[in-house]
Design a protein around this motif. Structure first.
Motif, short mmCIF file in Angstrom:
data_model
loop_
_atom_site.label_atom_id
_atom_site.label_comp_id
_atom_site.label_asym_id
_atom_site.label_seq_id
_atom_site.Cartn_x
_atom_site.Cartn_y
_atom_site.Cartn_z
N ASP A 12 34.19 34.72 65.93
CA ASP A 12 34.68 33.68 66.83
C ASP A 12 35.40 32.64 65.97
O ASP A 12 34.76 31.90 65.22
N GLN A 13 36.72 32.60 66.07
CA GLN A 13 37.49 31.71 65.20
C GLN A 13 37.16 30.24 65.42
O GLN A 13 37.10 29.47 64.46
N GLU A 14 36.95 29.83 66.66
CA GLU A 14 36.66 28.42 66.91
C GLU A 14 35.30 28.03 66.32
O GLU A 14 35.16 26.97 65.70
N LYS A 15 34.31 28.89 66.50
CA LYS A 15 32.99 28.65 65.92
C LYS A 15 33.09 28.61 64.39
O LYS A 15 32.50 27.75 63.74
N ALA A 16 33.86 29.54 63.83
CA ALA A 16 34.04 29.57 62.38
C ALA A 16 34.72 28.30 61.88
O ALA A 16 34.32 27.73 60.87
N LEU A 17 35.74 27.85 62.61
CA LEU A 17 36.43 26.62 62.22
C LEU A 17 35.46 25.44 62.21
O LEU A 17 35.47 24.64 61.26
N LYS A 28 41.21 22.11 57.84
CA LYS A 28 42.12 23.05 58.50
C LYS A 28 43.52 22.86 57.92
O LYS A 28 44.01 21.75 57.82
N LYS A 29 44.16 23.98 57.56
CA LYS A 29 45.52 23.92 57.00
C LYS A 29 46.53 24.46 58.00
O LYS A 29 47.51 23.80 58.29
N HIS A 30 46.31 25.66 58.53
CA HIS A 30 47.24 26.26 59.50
C HIS A 30 46.46 26.74 60.72
O HIS A 30 45.35 27.26 60.60
N ASP A 31 47.06 26.56 61.88
CA ASP A 31 46.48 27.04 63.13
C ASP A 31 47.64 27.45 64.04
O ASP A 31 48.22 26.63 64.74
N VAL A 32 48.01 28.73 63.96
CA VAL A 32 49.17 29.26 64.66
C VAL A 32 48.72 30.32 65.65
O VAL A 32 48.12 31.32 65.24
N PRO A 33 48.98 30.13 66.95
CA PRO A 33 48.61 31.16 67.93
C PRO A 33 49.38 32.46 67.67
O PRO A 33 50.58 32.44 67.38
N ALA A 38 44.09 35.39 69.44
CA ALA A 38 43.97 35.33 67.98
C ALA A 38 44.87 34.23 67.42
O ALA A 38 45.88 33.88 68.02
N ARG A 39 44.47 33.71 66.26
CA ARG A 39 45.22 32.66 65.59
C ARG A 39 45.32 32.97 64.11
O ARG A 39 44.43 33.61 63.54
N TRP A 40 46.41 32.49 63.51
CA TRP A 40 46.50 32.46 62.04
C TRP A 40 45.86 31.13 61.67
O TRP A 40 46.47 30.07 61.76
N LEU A 41 44.58 31.20 61.30
CA LEU A 41 43.76 30.01 61.13
C LEU A 41 43.24 29.96 59.70
O LEU A 41 42.44 30.80 59.31
N THR A 42 43.74 29.00 58.94
CA THR A 42 43.31 28.89 57.55
C THR A 42 42.69 27.53 57.27
O THR A 42 43.01 26.53 57.92
N VAL A 43 41.79 27.51 56.29
CA VAL A 43 41.19 26.29 55.80
C VAL A 43 41.37 26.25 54.29
O VAL A 43 41.58 27.28 53.65
N VAL A 44 41.28 25.05 53.74
CA VAL A 44 41.38 24.84 52.30
C VAL A 44 40.29 23.87 51.87
O VAL A 44 39.75 23.13 52.68
N SER A 45 40.04 23.84 50.59
CA SER A 45 39.12 22.87 50.03
C SER A 45 39.68 21.47 50.19
O SER A 45 40.88 21.24 49.93
N ALA A 46 38.85 20.54 50.61
CA ALA A 46 39.28 19.14 50.69
C ALA A 46 39.65 18.62 49.30
O ALA A 46 40.47 17.72 49.17
N GLU A 47 39.06 19.22 48.26
CA GLU A 47 39.34 18.82 46.88
C GLU A 47 40.66 19.41 46.36
O GLU A 47 41.21 18.91 45.39
N GLN A 48 41.14 20.50 47.01
CA GLN A 48 42.38 21.16 46.57
C GLN A 48 43.21 21.55 47.80
O GLN A 48 43.34 22.73 48.11
N PRO A 49 43.77 20.56 48.51
CA PRO A 49 44.50 20.88 49.74
C PRO A 49 45.71 21.78 49.52
O PRO A 49 46.15 22.45 50.45
N GLY A 50 46.22 21.86 48.31
CA GLY A 50 47.33 22.77 48.02
C GLY A 50 46.87 24.07 47.40
O GLY A 50 47.68 24.89 46.98
N GLY A 51 45.55 24.27 47.35
CA GLY A 51 44.99 25.45 46.70
C GLY A 51 44.93 26.67 47.60
O GLY A 51 45.56 26.73 48.66
N THR A 52 44.15 27.63 47.18
CA THR A 52 43.99 28.89 47.90
C THR A 52 43.49 28.64 49.31
O THR A 52 42.56 27.86 49.52
#
Length: 130
Positions: A12-17, A28-33, A38-52
């Protein structure tokens, strides 16, 4: 060559988010329907917002449920996150109701703990060194 995106399958992407941002502290970095819910839903480290980026990928493919079940059954984490202090992070997460399958354990130069991400995966937190 660098790692740009890696993924973890979620039911469940919403629960995971909510879990990955609200409990673990990612951003949350990207959230594209993508259609079909389904969504292209990515998260990043708050410490490395430009990271993996970590893609919270839907578990829709038929191979995913048995794969995830086998990993959990065998106690194998789907993903591993580095932390500065495993014991402190264990205490913080446990205080938020996170269920651990392995409490902080020293294994040579590594200290690790493993928890359930509430989305069908085991997640490891780890610190290397003294």
């Amino acid at each position: 060559m660098r790692i740009h995106i890696t993924s973890v399958f979620v039911e469940d992407q919403e629960k995971a988010l909510r879990f990955y941002t609200g409990v673990l502290g990612f951003v949350k970095k990207h959230d594209v329907p993508l259609g079909g819910g389904a969504r292209w839903l990515t998260v990043v480290s708050a410490e490395q917002p430009g990271g993996t980026e970590l893609l919270l990928e839907p578990s829709g493919h038929p191979a995913v449920p048995p794969y995830k079940a086998a990993l959990v059954r065998d106690g194998i984490p789907a993903v591993s996150f580095a932390v500065d202090d495993v014991q402190a992070e264990f205490e913080r997460l446990r205080g938020l109701g996170v269920e651990f399958t392995m409490e902080p354990t020293r294994m040579g130069p590594v200290t690790a703990a493993v928890f359930d991400d509430t989305c069908g995966n085991l997640v490891q937190i780890v610190r290397t060194g003294p």
